[in-house]
Design a protein around this motif. Structure first.
Motif, PDB file in Angstrom:
ATOM      1  N   MET A   1       0.829  -1.104  -0.062  1.00  0.00           N
ATOM      2  CA  MET A   1      -0.031   0.014   0.011  1.00  0.00           C
ATOM      3  C   MET A   1       0.757   1.349   0.162  1.00  0.00           C
ATOM      4  O   MET A   1       1.765   1.512   0.738  1.00  0.00           O
ATOM      5  N   GLU A   2       0.510   2.368  -0.812  1.00  0.00           N
ATOM      6  CA  GLU A   2       1.192   3.431  -0.909  1.00  0.00           C
ATOM      7  C   GLU A   2       0.563   4.543   0.294  1.00  0.00           C
ATOM      8  O   GLU A   2      -0.572   4.479   0.291  1.00  0.00           O
ATOM      9  N   ALA A   3       1.441   5.381   0.762  1.00  0.00           N
ATOM     10  CA  ALA A   3       0.825   6.359   1.528  1.00  0.00           C
ATOM     11  C   ALA A   3       1.679   7.569   1.635  1.00  0.00           C
ATOM     12  O   ALA A   3       2.756   7.416   0.914  1.00  0.00           O
ATOM     13  N   ILE A   4       1.238   8.539   2.434  1.00  0.00           N
ATOM     14  CA  ILE A   4       2.020   9.662   2.279  1.00  0.00           C
ATOM     15  C   ILE A   4       2.493  10.023   4.051  1.00  0.00           C
ATOM     16  O   ILE A   4       1.652   9.670   4.684  1.00  0.00           O
ATOM     17  N   LEU A   5       3.402  10.623   4.319  1.00  0.00           N
ATOM     18  CA  LEU A   5       3.885  11.205   5.379  1.00  0.00           C
ATOM     19  C   LEU A   5       3.698  12.623   5.684  1.00  0.00           C
ATOM     20  O   LEU A   5       4.222  13.557   4.827  1.00  0.00           O
ATOM     21  N   THR A   6       3.269  13.172   6.942  1.00  0.00           N
ATOM     22  CA  THR A   6       3.178  14.702   6.995  1.00  0.00           C
ATOM     23  C   THR A   6       3.770  14.639   8.404  1.00  0.00           C
ATOM     24  O   THR A   6       3.948  13.757   9.411  1.00  0.00           O
ATOM     25  N   ILE A   7       4.474  15.852   8.099  1.00  0.00           N
ATOM     26  CA  ILE A   7       5.432  16.341   9.532  1.00  0.00           C
ATOM     27  C   ILE A   7       4.980  17.773   9.777  1.00  0.00           C
ATOM     28  O   ILE A   7       5.014  18.542   8.870  1.00  0.00           O
ATOM     29  N   ASP A   8       4.614  17.979  10.977  1.00  0.00           N
ATOM     30  CA  ASP A   8       4.086  19.206  11.620  1.00  0.00           C
ATOM     31  C   ASP A   8       4.583  19.789  12.806  1.00  0.00           C
ATOM     32  O   ASP A   8       5.047  19.108  13.802  1.00  0.00           O
ATOM     33  N   ILE A   9       5.627  20.621  12.672  1.00  0.00           N
ATOM     34  CA  ILE A   9       6.757  21.345  13.539  1.00  0.00           C
ATOM     35  C   ILE A   9       6.060  22.379  14.195  1.00  0.00           C
ATOM     36  O   ILE A   9       6.093  23.414  13.791  1.00  0.00           O
ATOM     37  N   ASN A  10       5.195  22.238  15.235  1.00  0.00           N
ATOM     38  CA  ASN A  10       4.395  23.114  15.780  1.00  0.00           C
ATOM     39  C   ASN A  10       5.255  23.662  17.037  1.00  0.00           C
ATOM     40  O   ASN A  10       6.174  23.210  17.414  1.00  0.00           O
ATOM     41  N   THR A  11       4.422  24.537  17.888  1.00  0.00           N
ATOM     42  CA  THR A  11       5.051  25.281  19.046  1.00  0.00           C
ATOM     43  C   THR A  11       5.451  24.396  20.012  1.00  0.00           C
ATOM     44  O   THR A  11       6.741  24.458  20.512  1.00  0.00           O
ATOM     45  N   THR A  12       4.821  23.157  20.665  1.00  0.00           N
ATOM     46  CA  THR A  12       4.911  22.280  21.565  1.00  0.00           C
ATOM     47  C   THR A  12       5.423  21.116  21.274  1.00  0.00           C
ATOM     48  O   THR A  12       5.992  20.220  22.095  1.00  0.00           O
ATOM     49  N   SER A  13       5.121  20.630  19.905  1.00  0.00           N
ATOM     50  CA  SER A  13       5.684  19.224  19.548  1.00  0.00           C
ATOM     51  C   SER A  13       5.812  19.066  18.093  1.00  0.00           C
ATOM     52  O   SER A  13       5.356  20.050  17.152  1.00  0.00           O
ATOM     53  N   VAL A  14       6.284  18.025  17.624  1.00  0.00           N
ATOM     54  CA  VAL A  14       6.550  17.575  16.327  1.00  0.00           C
ATOM     55  C   VAL A  14       5.391  16.543  16.134  1.00  0.00           C
ATOM     56  O   VAL A  14       5.460  15.542  16.941  1.00  0.00           O
TER      57      VAL A  14
ATOM     58  N   LEU B   1       7.810   6.052  14.007  1.00  0.00           N
ATOM     59  CA  LEU B   1       6.409   5.635  13.380  1.00  0.00           C
ATOM     60  C   LEU B   1       6.717   4.724  12.282  1.00  0.00           C
ATOM     61  O   LEU B   1       6.048   3.891  12.267  1.00  0.00           O
ATOM     62  N   MET B   2       7.944   4.950  11.558  1.00  0.00           N
ATOM     63  CA  MET B   2       8.130   4.113  10.582  1.00  0.00           C
ATOM     64  C   MET B   2       8.385   2.653  11.102  1.00  0.00           C
ATOM     65  O   MET B   2       7.829   1.637  10.528  1.00  0.00           O
ATOM     66  N   ASN B   3       9.344   2.461  12.183  1.00  0.00           N
ATOM     67  CA  ASN B   3       9.671   1.065  12.717  1.00  0.00           C
ATOM     68  C   ASN B   3       8.379   0.637  13.384  1.00  0.00           C
ATOM     69  O   ASN B   3       8.153  -0.868  13.280  1.00  0.00           O
ATOM     70  N   GLU B   4       7.423   1.164  13.983  1.00  0.00           N
ATOM     71  CA  GLU B   4       6.320   0.609  14.501  1.00  0.00           C
ATOM     72  C   GLU B   4       5.190   0.188  13.620  1.00  0.00           C
ATOM     73  O   GLU B   4       4.562  -0.760  13.863  1.00  0.00           O
ATOM     74  N   PHE B   5       4.907   1.011  12.610  1.00  0.00           N
ATOM     75  CA  PHE B   5       3.701   1.053  11.806  1.00  0.00           C
ATOM     76  C   PHE B   5       4.206   0.843  10.334  1.00  0.00           C
ATOM     77  O   PHE B   5       3.528  -0.034   9.682  1.00  0.00           O
ATOM     78  N   VAL B   6       4.722   1.638   9.850  1.00  0.00           N
ATOM     79  CA  VAL B   6       5.056   1.806   8.222  1.00  0.00           C
ATOM     80  C   VAL B   6       5.783   0.607   7.655  1.00  0.00           C
ATOM     81  O   VAL B   6       5.206  -0.161   6.878  1.00  0.00           O
ATOM     82  N   LEU B   7       6.911   0.195   8.341  1.00  0.00           N
ATOM     83  CA  LEU B   7       7.671  -1.039   7.629  1.00  0.00           C
ATOM     84  C   LEU B   7       7.046  -2.190   8.093  1.00  0.00           C
ATOM     85  O   LEU B   7       6.930  -3.093   7.205  1.00  0.00           O
ATOM     86  N   PRO B   8       6.527  -2.595   9.198  1.00  0.00           N
ATOM     87  CA  PRO B   8       5.893  -3.791   9.380  1.00  0.00           C
ATOM     88  C   PRO B   8       4.649  -4.043   8.660  1.00  0.00           C
ATOM     89  O   PRO B   8       4.620  -5.095   8.361  1.00  0.00           O
ATOM     90  N   ASN B   9       4.047  -3.181   8.217  1.00  0.00           N
ATOM     91  CA  ASN B   9       2.755  -3.218   7.565  1.00  0.00           C
ATOM     92  C   ASN B   9       3.239  -3.044   5.903  1.00  0.00           C
ATOM     93  O   ASN B   9       2.170  -3.165   5.090  1.00  0.00           O
ATOM     94  N   LYS B  10       4.495  -3.053   5.564  1.00  0.00           N
ATOM     95  CA  LYS B  10       4.890  -2.910   4.243  1.00  0.00           C
ATOM     96  C   LYS B  10       4.103  -2.048   3.458  1.00  0.00           C
ATOM     97  O   LYS B  10       3.973  -1.853   2.365  1.00  0.00           O
ATOM     98  N   ILE B  11       3.947  -0.393   4.094  1.00  0.00           N
ATOM     99  CA  ILE B  11       3.663   0.569   3.537  1.00  0.00           C
ATOM    100  C   ILE B  11       4.654   1.157   2.793  1.00  0.00           C
ATOM    101  O   ILE B  11       5.871   1.454   3.315  1.00  0.00           O
ATOM    102  N   LYS B  12       4.412   1.853   1.571  1.00  0.00           N
ATOM    103  CA  LYS B  12       5.436   2.520   0.671  1.00  0.00           C
ATOM    104  C   LYS B  12       5.104   4.048   1.221  1.00  0.00           C
ATOM    105  O   LYS B  12       4.054   4.579   0.541  1.00  0.00           O
ATOM    106  N   ILE B  13       6.001   4.803   1.732  1.00  0.00           N
ATOM    107  CA  ILE B  13       5.903   6.150   1.574  1.00  0.00           C
ATOM    108  C   ILE B  13       6.192   6.891   0.253  1.00  0.00           C
ATOM    109  O   ILE B  13       7.468   6.616  -0.126  1.00  0.00           O
TER     110      ILE B  13
END
Length: 505
Positions: A1-14, A61-73
């Motif tokens: 499955m293909e997917a996208i990754l979003t990265i939000d660098i906000n005031t208190t967290s990423v 996130l990649m190691n826990e969810f994306v790579l084990p589920n064979k998701i392609k970013i």
């Protein structure tokens, strides 16, 4: 499955999320970092801590969810908080901490600009109100205090630009972020000569400006390997958190407004035309060539409620501040509207819209012997929401607003949303499964990829099926209390200035 990754660098967290190509959120991870206040008017963050947190959260996130589920970013989209400034040397090494939006040290620079009478033309050019939050003022302050640096400043960048530089090796700023600096001519789409001259810098000390859809950056080989993401994965430059929170609320044209409440707050609208405010209270930022995001930001929202929780909350039975906050919300429900005659001015960090007064300060008005911590909690929340309403009231001078949508951390509390509906006297809709900024990044990225033909089509894919309707009796009562809130703010203006002088005495 293909997917996208979003990265939000906000005031208190990423906050990092994975989205299916349909636009549905799949997975999320978040990592926080602190803000430091070495002096009362200063608000800073450690750029290395922000970057390292980003690295760690993505890898987890990649190691826990994306790579084990064979998701392609297949694409990575970025967002970042506005108004941060980080000075770096010729090698890209930070020469100090990053100064964030809440920092007020540039007050003398604001006065200097206003005295020069350049403020009107610069506001018209840049769309950014003249206030210490503006990177223009922060850079002017830094340039007038060069003695604090051990070497020459080569470039001034935002925290988002710093993270992107570390990931790709290139300086690049999107038009959305550039338009929030007070240095960018939003009509000509170039750095403003007048603003550069005032700050005593050249355009070579700022990043190259590109479209929010720019996809020419590439991950460094070592980052690609560490994250397990192919090196040719498309990187979408993205936009600011404010613009993307508006897009994520499904707002790309006139008629609707979005309230975003997190650490700070904002009320925003979208349109093809700039809002022209003679009082210089409204910001106008670019999202795309034919879409301006206009509105007003508030300093004092979640950060003030967390302050209250830390100072007055009960930590004896709870380990986490989130649990304390939930308990405070429960206690608020037992207190009547108006907190038995207690009004809170929430200006702990000065204030931006609509009063634009960095010297404004917080206060409780009407305290009596029967008031409890629960009354203080209710008054604190109402004061924060009155601040939000004051921004919405200002925007109503320029545009008709038929519907309000809400996102941000406060949107998860139904009590808070109902209070806002009652205060505004308007219907509020939301989808609490959406993360506003993350959804906005996803829609922008998917549009750039061609999944959606345009942003209008992208926003039409969203569903806002939760609604709150105003109680007319409560609205009338809130209007009476808001009138007192507004009068107190106006009457204390001179006292705010006097108190500022006393602090420096």
């Amino acid at each position: 499955m293909e997917a996208i990754l979003t990265i939000d660098i906000n005031t208190t967290s990423v906050k990092v999320q994975v989205y299916h190509l349909s636009g549905k959120a799949l997975y999320q991870k978040q990592g926080s970092y602190p803000t430091f206040h070495p002096f009362a008017e200063w608000s800073e963050q450690d750029p290395e801590q922000v970057y390292i947190t980003t690295l760690f959260v993505v890898k987890t996130l990649m190691n826990e969810f994306v790579l084990p589920n064979k998701i392609k970013i297949v694409s990575i989209g970025f967002s970042g908080s506005m108004h941060s400034v980080l000075p770096v040397n010729a090698k890209g090494i930070p020469l100090g901490q990053a100064i964030i939006w809440a920092d007020n040290r540039g007050q003398n620079q604001v006065k200097k600009l206003q005295d020069s009478r350049l403020d009107t033309s610069l506001y018209a050019q840049t769309g950014t109100p003249i206030h210490p939050m503006s990177p223009l003022m922060k850079i002017a302050w830094l340039e007038s205090n060069k003695g604090i640096f051990s070497e020459k400043v080569a470039t001034y960048i935002s925290l988002k630009e710093y993270v992107l530089f570390q990931l790709t090796g290139q300086y690049r700023v999107d038009e959305s972020m550039a338009s929030s600096t007070g240095l960018f001519d939003i009509t000509a789409k170039k750095w403003s000569t007048e603003a550069l001259n005032f700050a005593h810098i050249s355009s070579s000390q700022l990043s190259e400006v590109s479209s929010v859809m720019d996809s020419t950056l590439m991950l460094k080989p070592e980052i690609s390997k560490s994250w397990g993401i192919p090196i040719d994965t498309q990187i979408i430059l993205g936009a600011t958190d404010g613009c993307l929170a508006t897009l994520g609320a499904g707002i790309i044209s006139e008629g609707k407004a979005v309230i975003s409440i997190g650490a700070s707050s904002a009320v925003r609208i979208a349109g093809k035309e700039l809002l022209k405010d003679q009082k210089q209270r409204v910001f106008n930022y670019l999202l795309t060539d034919n879409c301006y995001i206009s509105g007003g930001p508030g300093n004092n929202a979640g950060v003030v409620f967390e302050w209250f929780a830390k100072e007055f909350g009960d930590f004896s039975e709870h380990a986490y501040i989130e649990e304390v906050l939930d308990e405070i919300f429960q206690r608020i429900e037992s207190i009547p509207l108006g907190a038995d005659g207690l009004v809170f001015l929430p200006y702990l960090l000065g204030e931006r819209a609509p009063i634009w007064n960095a010297n404004a300060r917080g206060s409780y008005f009407g305290l009596h012997i029967n008031h409890t911590k629960s009354h203080l909690a209710r008054a604190t929340l109402e004061g924060i929401l009155f601040g939000v309403y004051s921004i919405g009231k200002m925007l109503a001078e320029f545009r008709d607003i038929d519907e309000i949508r809400i996102n941000g951390s406060f949107a998860s509390h139904p009590l808070c949303v109902q209070m806002l509906s009652d205060i505004f006297g308007k219907r509020i809709t939301a989808n609490l499964s959406y993360d506003g900024v993350g959804q906005g990044i996803a829609l922008l990225t998917l549009t750039q990829m061609g999944i959606f033909s345009d942003l209008q089509t992208a926003t039409a894919s969203l569903n806002f099926d939760q609604e709150w309707l105003p109680n007319s009796d409560n609205h009338a009562k809130y209007q009476a209390y808001y009138g007192l809130f507004e009068r107190l703010t106006e009457k204390l203006e001179e006292e705010f200035e006097y108190l500022a002088k006393l602090r420096d005495f």
